[in-house]
Design a protein around this motif. Structure first.
Motif, PDB file in Angstrom:
ATOM      1  N   ASP A 208     107.227   3.242  95.650  1.00  0.00           N
ATOM      2  CA  ASP A 208     107.444   1.895  95.126  1.00  0.00           C
ATOM      3  C   ASP A 208     106.150   1.119  94.956  1.00  0.00           C
ATOM      4  N   LYS A 209     105.058   1.612  95.534  1.00  0.00           N
ATOM      5  CA  LYS A 209     103.757   0.951  95.421  1.00  0.00           C
ATOM      6  C   LYS A 209     102.850   1.618  94.397  1.00  0.00           C
ATOM      7  N   CYS A 210     103.318   2.713  93.813  1.00  0.00           N
ATOM      8  CA  CYS A 210     102.457   3.495  92.916  1.00  0.00           C
ATOM      9  C   CYS A 210     102.452   2.930  91.495  1.00  0.00           C
ATOM     10  N   PHE A 211     101.277   2.970  90.878  1.00  0.00           N
ATOM     11  CA  PHE A 211     101.104   2.591  89.470  1.00  0.00           C
ATOM     12  C   PHE A 211     100.183   3.621  88.842  1.00  0.00           C
ATOM     13  N   GLY A 212     100.577   4.157  87.692  1.00  0.00           N
ATOM     14  CA  GLY A 212      99.812   5.217  87.057  1.00  0.00           C
ATOM     15  C   GLY A 212      98.909   4.743  85.928  1.00  0.00           C
ATOM     16  N   LEU A 213      97.817   5.454  85.737  1.00  0.00           N
ATOM     17  CA  LEU A 213      96.924   5.232  84.592  1.00  0.00           C
ATOM     18  C   LEU A 213      96.851   6.505  83.773  1.00  0.00           C
ATOM     19  N   THR A 214      96.732   6.328  82.476  1.00  0.00           N
ATOM     20  CA  THR A 214      96.502   7.452  81.582  1.00  0.00           C
ATOM     21  C   THR A 214      95.481   6.997  80.538  1.00  0.00           C
ATOM     22  N   THR A 215      95.134   7.858  79.617  1.00  0.00           N
ATOM     23  CA  THR A 215      94.207   7.506  78.543  1.00  0.00           C
ATOM     24  C   THR A 215      94.464   8.485  77.402  1.00  0.00           C
ATOM     25  N   THR A 216      93.597   8.554  76.430  1.00  0.00           N
ATOM     26  CA  THR A 216      93.750   9.549  75.371  1.00  0.00           C
ATOM     27  C   THR A 216      92.924  10.783  75.732  1.00  0.00           C
ATOM     28  N   PRO A 217      93.353  11.974  75.318  1.00  0.00           N
ATOM     29  CA  PRO A 217      92.576  13.186  75.628  1.00  0.00           C
ATOM     30  C   PRO A 217      91.129  13.110  75.143  1.00  0.00           C
ATOM     31  N   LEU A 218      90.925  12.572  73.940  1.00  0.00           N
ATOM     32  CA  LEU A 218      89.574  12.503  73.397  1.00  0.00           C
ATOM     33  C   LEU A 218      88.689  11.582  74.233  1.00  0.00           C
ATOM     34  N   ARG A 219      89.223  10.424  74.598  1.00  0.00           N
ATOM     35  CA  ARG A 219      88.447   9.482  75.412  1.00  0.00           C
ATOM     36  C   ARG A 219      88.125  10.081  76.777  1.00  0.00           C
ATOM     37  N   LEU A 220      89.103  10.735  77.388  1.00  0.00           N
ATOM     38  CA  LEU A 220      88.883  11.333  78.703  1.00  0.00           C
ATOM     39  C   LEU A 220      87.838  12.453  78.613  1.00  0.00           C
ATOM     40  N   SER A 221      87.909  13.241  77.559  1.00  0.00           N
ATOM     41  CA  SER A 221      86.931  14.315  77.376  1.00  0.00           C
ATOM     42  C   SER A 221      85.518  13.748  77.230  1.00  0.00           C
ATOM     43  N   GLN A 222      85.394  12.659  76.470  1.00  0.00           N
ATOM     44  CA  GLN A 222      84.076  12.040  76.287  1.00  0.00           C
ATOM     45  C   GLN A 222      83.507  11.538  77.611  1.00  0.00           C
ATOM     46  N   VAL A 223      84.347  10.876  78.401  1.00  0.00           N
ATOM     47  CA  VAL A 223      83.896  10.341  79.694  1.00  0.00           C
ATOM     48  C   VAL A 223      83.514  11.469  80.641  1.00  0.00           C
ATOM     49  N   ARG A 224      84.311  12.532  80.659  1.00  0.00           N
ATOM     50  CA  ARG A 224      84.030  13.651  81.561  1.00  0.00           C
ATOM     51  C   ARG A 224      82.795  14.432  81.140  1.00  0.00           C
ATOM     52  N   HIS A 225      82.535  14.503  79.838  1.00  0.00           N
ATOM     53  CA  HIS A 225      81.332  15.200  79.360  1.00  0.00           C
ATOM     54  C   HIS A 225      80.066  14.500  79.865  1.00  0.00           C
TER      55      HIS A 225
END
Length: 280
Positions: A208-225
């Protein structure tokens, strides 16, 4: 209720102050707090209500204000709402409405029965020492519970942000802690968390306290690179898989979530606070 003396010698209790906006509420809260800082002898109970952009939303705000006004001094409502229709609805409340496009210290002096302090820099002072220490405690909690480093005292968390790596968990956690004094933990979803349909065991009892985040695959790939160039971790295929799994997990377990790809940390924090019904 504890009372404090105002600079003019009058006695004042805890006064409700609302910051109402058709956007994130950051401007309303910042400008409203700057004005309130000129009355250091009066204590305020603060409520930020963002995204009031419909008539129904404005009517809900009025109902909330009226409840807090019972047997107490009229609340102060700092408004940054552009619609004249919504302003008219908000003005039907018994509160003191301060449109920040035209509001000024004289209105506050009349409403509070107190003379504004002439001391400069009040907004940048520590102000309410209780709120200050609450923020410091929240920052310490956020650091201890960043990226799943500690699972201690999750029962007292206000919110637990759950997301794959590099979706914006840490900056959002720190902003909520420093700006609002909320106790926020965050947990990174990894491949080990997906064999079952439920939430990871570490946070499952606090769903009941959890909140999720997501993003776009391309954006996540750029940040991880930027962190691990040319790695499987940063590949578009891996990012696509992790995000799809995470969103499926959120939906199965009815965890609210948002896409962080085009939102600032202020916007994400405002959405989380509204969705989880959190107050600073």
């Amino acid at each position: 209720m504890t009372s404090t003396s105002t600079p003019s010698g009058q006695t004042a209790g805890l006064r409700s102050a609302y910051f109402v906006s058709d956007s994130t509420g950051i401007t309303a809260e910042t400008l409203g707090s700057a004005l309130l800082a000129n009355f250091p002898g009066i204590r305020f109970e603060r409520h930020t209500i963002p995204f009031v952009d419909t008539a129904a939303g404005a009517q809900n705000v009025v109902a909330d204000i009226e409840r807090s006004a019972r047997d107490a001094a009229p609340p102060l409502v700092f408004v940054t709402v552009k619609s004249t229709e919504l302003l008219a609805i908000l003005s039907r409340s018994t509160a003191v409405i301060i449109d920040l496009l035209g509001g000024h210290l004289r209105e506050l002096e009349a409403a509070l029965g107190s003379t504004a302090s002439e001391q400069l820099g009040q907004f940048h002072a520590v102000g309410d020492i209780t709120r200050y220490f609450a923020r410091m405690r929240a920052v310490e909690y956020a650091i201890e519970h960043d990226d799943g480093q500690s699972m201690r005292a999750l029962d007292i968390a206000d919110v637990i942000i759950v997301a794959p790596s590099r979706c914006g968990k840490t900056p959002t956690t720190m902003y909520l802690a420093l700006q609002y004094g909320l106790l926020v933990a965050n947990y990174p979803l990894t491949d080990d968390d997906y064999p079952s349909d439920g939430l990871p065991a570490t946070v499952a009892s606090h769903a009941d306290k959890c909140f999720g985040l997501t993003t776009t695959p391309l954006r996540l790939s750029q940040v991880r690179h930027e962190r691990r160039p040319n790695s499987t971790y940063a590949s578009l295929a891996q990012c696509t898989l992790e995000l799809r799994r995470a969103e499926d997990l959120y939906r199965r377990n009815r965890v609210p979530f948002l896409n962080s790809s085009t939102k600032s940390v202020e916007e994400m924090s405002a959405v989380i606070m509204q969705s989880m019904r959190l107050r600073s």
